[in-house]
Design an enzyme around this catalytic site. Structure first.
Site, short mmCIF file in Angstrom:
data_model
loop_
_atom_site.label_atom_id
_atom_site.label_comp_id
_atom_site.label_asym_id
_atom_site.label_seq_id
_atom_site.Cartn_x
_atom_site.Cartn_y
_atom_site.Cartn_z
CE LYS A 198 -1.72 2.90 2.72
NZ LYS A 198 -1.62 4.16 1.94
CD GLU B 190 13.74 0.57 9.11
OE1 GLU B 190 14.26 1.58 9.62
OE2 GLU B 190 14.25 -0.56 9.13
CB CYS C 147 13.56 8.47 8.13
SG CYS C 147 14.46 7.35 7.06
CD GLU D 172 10.69 12.60 11.41
OE1 GLU D 172 9.57 12.11 11.58
OE2 GLU D 172 11.64 11.97 10.89
P1 NAI Z 1 2.18 8.52 8.04
O1 NAI Z 1 2.98 7.73 8.99
O2 NAI Z 1 0.76 8.85 8.40
O3 NAI Z 1 2.13 7.76 6.60
C1 NAI Z 1 2.96 6.69 6.22
C2 NAI Z 1 2.12 5.57 5.62
O4 NAI Z 1 1.23 5.08 6.62
C3 NAI Z 1 1.22 5.99 4.45
O5 NAI Z 1 1.16 4.93 3.50
C4 NAI Z 1 -0.14 6.14 5.11
O6 NAI Z 1 -1.21 5.95 4.21
C5 NAI Z 1 -0.10 5.05 6.15
N1 NAI Z 1 -1.03 5.23 7.27
C6 NAI Z 1 -1.50 6.39 7.79
N2 NAI Z 1 -2.35 6.13 8.81
C7 NAI Z 1 -2.41 4.78 8.93
C8 NAI Z 1 -3.09 3.90 9.82
N3 NAI Z 1 -3.91 4.36 10.77
N4 NAI Z 1 -2.89 2.59 9.69
C9 NAI Z 1 -2.07 2.10 8.75
N5 NAI Z 1 -1.40 2.88 7.87
C10 NAI Z 1 -1.56 4.20 7.97
O7 NAI Z 1 2.98 9.84 7.72
P2 NAI Z 1 2.40 11.26 7.22
O8 NAI Z 1 1.12 11.58 7.94
O9 NAI Z 1 2.34 11.24 5.76
O10 NAI Z 1 3.54 12.26 7.69
C11 NAI Z 1 3.55 12.80 8.99
C12 NAI Z 1 4.93 12.90 9.54
O11 NAI Z 1 5.47 11.60 9.66
C13 NAI Z 1 5.95 13.64 8.70
O12 NAI Z 1 5.91 15.00 8.91
C14 NAI Z 1 7.23 13.03 9.17
O13 NAI Z 1 7.63 13.67 10.36
C15 NAI Z 1 6.86 11.61 9.47
N6 NAI Z 1 7.21 10.70 8.36
C16 NAI Z 1 8.34 9.97 8.47
C17 NAI Z 1 8.73 9.16 7.44
C18 NAI Z 1 9.98 8.37 7.52
O14 NAI Z 1 10.51 7.95 6.51
N7 NAI Z 1 10.49 8.08 8.69
C19 NAI Z 1 7.98 9.07 6.19
C20 NAI Z 1 6.77 9.85 6.19
C21 NAI Z 1 6.43 10.63 7.25
#
Ligand code: NAI
Ligand code: MG
Length: 500
Positions: free
Chosen positions: A198, A273, A307, A404
């Site tokens: 996904k 991660e 990240c 972050e």
């Molecule tokens: P997120 O963690 O919500 O999204 C990442 C993935 O998780 C996406 O595919 C999303 O559709 C999915 N997701 C969201 N809610 C979910 C749930 N309840 N159950 C299962 N999957 C779910 O990240 P978001 O909201 O896009 O970004 C927010 C913050 O997260 C960013 O500002 C950043 O600080 C951090 N982030 C860190 C990343 C990394 O590589 N460590 C990557 C993306 C975001």
């Protein structure tokens, strides 16, 4: 895409964009059961340029069922390791052959500079899949001479096997859409698992092209399924699904905890991660120009949406002014523009939400007394741009130092001695990475074990190698990706004892 001059978007990319977008479930390209769709926006303009299905729980059910069938029956479970290797190499070849198209789609979808997408993202994907392909034939168990008290008169023989864990659910973020897909798909397919991927709702496009190429490579139906959709619907349904054996997640720590809890309820294997707040530590012997260039790359690569971004810059007080001056000069000179323009050095952030979030952090830093040595606000006329920003006059308790930011914003702070900087570097809930800038081997070696992080770089930052395990200490995650270590995340160990 009429906004961009013809020569910036190749005919292959235009053809991809013109095709209707469907999810890959089993052998079928399908719409969401609900019929719902979601719009894909160009972060450089905010305009919608594609539509994909908004898959939900019913679509996840169908995809998991297809992955289960492919795991249990048909040609996939019978395939020899060498054939899995050959398939993955073919897949990598197809990605390489379509590198420019994939890079353009990634640049349009995520906003990142197309040159980076081509020479970093896609290049790493190809290398990584080839590296993983080699492991298919090298997944091994051991043999043991066993000693069991009550069976002295029997000959016993013990061995272990590693078996594919089963159906894998992979949930990935938007910052490196194709690379994060590869980090899950590579180990899953080399070890004989099947999977449901996904992608993030912000960046679903390259995963769909990836799926087309997987079919073209010859993967049997159901081995790789791609469901596009929102996190709280499709993502949550996948993480909590009783029909999967493993969930692999990359994203925020907040959602990672939800995914981990959902997985544990079913005792699904889980690797996470998550986020980071990585320190960049400049020692007093470092060359200020080199440290400034390194610090710029550490925070501005991919608009800071990494990240491992080096978002806390600790500079020895004797070097502080010089390094900040060099870094600010680099930041101010970087060319902002749409990712699809090959001359762009800093693209927009991925979404309006992320832009507002990052601008909110900058404001909070300024309100708490920090000063922007350069940058400090939005850039561009339209789109989600944030100027590369260097904050000074900061202290360790500020929100911009604790949380972050995930944007092109670095906080530079002076320090006096090594024990102090080691303590401050570790004063964070995260532990993903760190870099040390010095040529003093003794002090560097003394510092490395003190830093609580999964990766420590010396005189470089954001450098990944396929053979090196990657993952986090503390709230940066659980488990390791890449290297030999990732195979443990996609296989189970079975112990066999035979009485002869
Ligand atoms: P997120 O963690 O919500 O999204 C990442 C993935 O998780 C996406 O595919 C999303 O559709 C999915 N997701 C969201 N809610 C979910 C749930 N309840 N159950 C299962 N999957 C779910 O990240 P978001 O909201 O896009 O970004 C927010 C913050 O997260 C960013 O500002 C950043 O600080 C951090 N982030 C860190 C990343 C990394 O590589 N460590 C990557 C993306 C975001
Ligand atoms: Mg979220």
């Amino acid at each position: 895409m009429t906004l961009y001059p013809d020569q910036l978007i190749s005919p292959a990319t235009r053809a991809f964009l013109a095709r209707p977008k469907r999810m890959l479930i089993g052998a079928e390209w399908s719409a969401a059961v609900s019929g719902e769709t979601l719009a894909v926006l160009d972060p450089a303009t905010g305009q919608a340029f594609a539509t994909v299905p908004a898959g939900g729980a019913a679509d996840i059910d169908r995809a998991v069922a297809a992955a289960r069938r492919a795991f249990e029956s048909g040609e996939w479970p019978k395939m020899r390791p060498v054939d899995r290797e050959r398939l993955l190499l073919k897949f990598a070849d197809l990605i390489e052959a379509n590198a420019q198209e994939l890079a353009e789609i990634e640049a349009l979808d995520n906003g990142k500079p197309v040159m980076m997408a081509r020479h970093v993202d896609v290049a790493l994907v190809v290398d990584f899949l080839r590296y993983m392909a080699g492991w298919a034939t090298k997944i091994e168990g051991s043999t043991m001479d066993v000693s069991v008290p009550l069976m002295r008169d029997r000959e016993l023989f013990g061995f272990t096997r590693r078996e594919p864990v089963g159906v894998v659910g992979a949930i990935i973020p938007w910052n490196f859409p194709l690379l994060m897909a590869a980090w899950k798909v590579g180990p899953a397919l080399t070890s004989g698992c099947t999977m449901v991927l996904k992608p993030a709702e912000e960046t679903p496009l390259t995963a769909l092209r990836f799926a087309e190429l997987a079919l073209e490579a010859g993967y049997p139906a159901g081995v790789l399924n791609v469901v596009t959709g929102h996190g709280d619907t499709a993502g949550a349904a996948l993480a909590s699904h009783k029909g999967i054996e493993k969930v692999a997640f990359t994203g925020s720590t907040e959602i990672g905890k939800l995914v981990g809890k959902a997985a544990i309820d079913n005792m699904t294997r889980v690797s996470l991660e998550l986020g980071g707040k990585s320190p960049v530590i400049v020692l007093d012997d470092a060359d200020p120009a080199m440290a400034a260039a390194g610090a710029a790359q550490a925070i501005f690569f991919n608009q800071g949406q990494v990240c491992t971004a080096g978002s806390r810059l600790f500079i020895h007080k004797s070097r502080f002014e010089k390094v900040v001056e060099g870094l600010s000069g680099i930041a101010a000179s970087m060319k902002l523009g749409p990712g699809i323009d090959p001359s762009t050095q800093i693209g927009p952030l991925v979404s309006a939400v992320q832009q507002q979030r990052v601008l909110g952090y900058i404001e909070s830093g300024l309100a708490e007394g920090a000063r922007a040595a350069t940058g400090g606000g939005a850039g561009g006329e339209a789109g989600y741009f944030v100027k590369p920003t260097v904050l000074v006059n900061a202290h360790d308790a500020m929100k911009v130092v604790r949380e972050e930011i995930f944007g092109p914003v670095v906080v530079a702070m002076p320090y006096e001695d090594l024990d102090e900087v080691a303590h401050r570097a570790n004063d964070t809930p995260y532990g993903l990475a760190a870099s040390i800038w010095s040529n003093d081997l003794t002090r560097v070696h003394r510092l490395i074990p003190k830093i609580k992080a999964g990766t420590v770089w010396v005189n470089c930052h954001n450098i990944l190698d396929n053979a090196m395990p990657f993952g986090g200490y503390k709230q940066s995650g659980i488990g390791r990706e890449m290297g030999r270590a990732v195979l443990d995340m996609y296989t189970e160990s079975k112990s066999v004892i035979m009485a002869l």
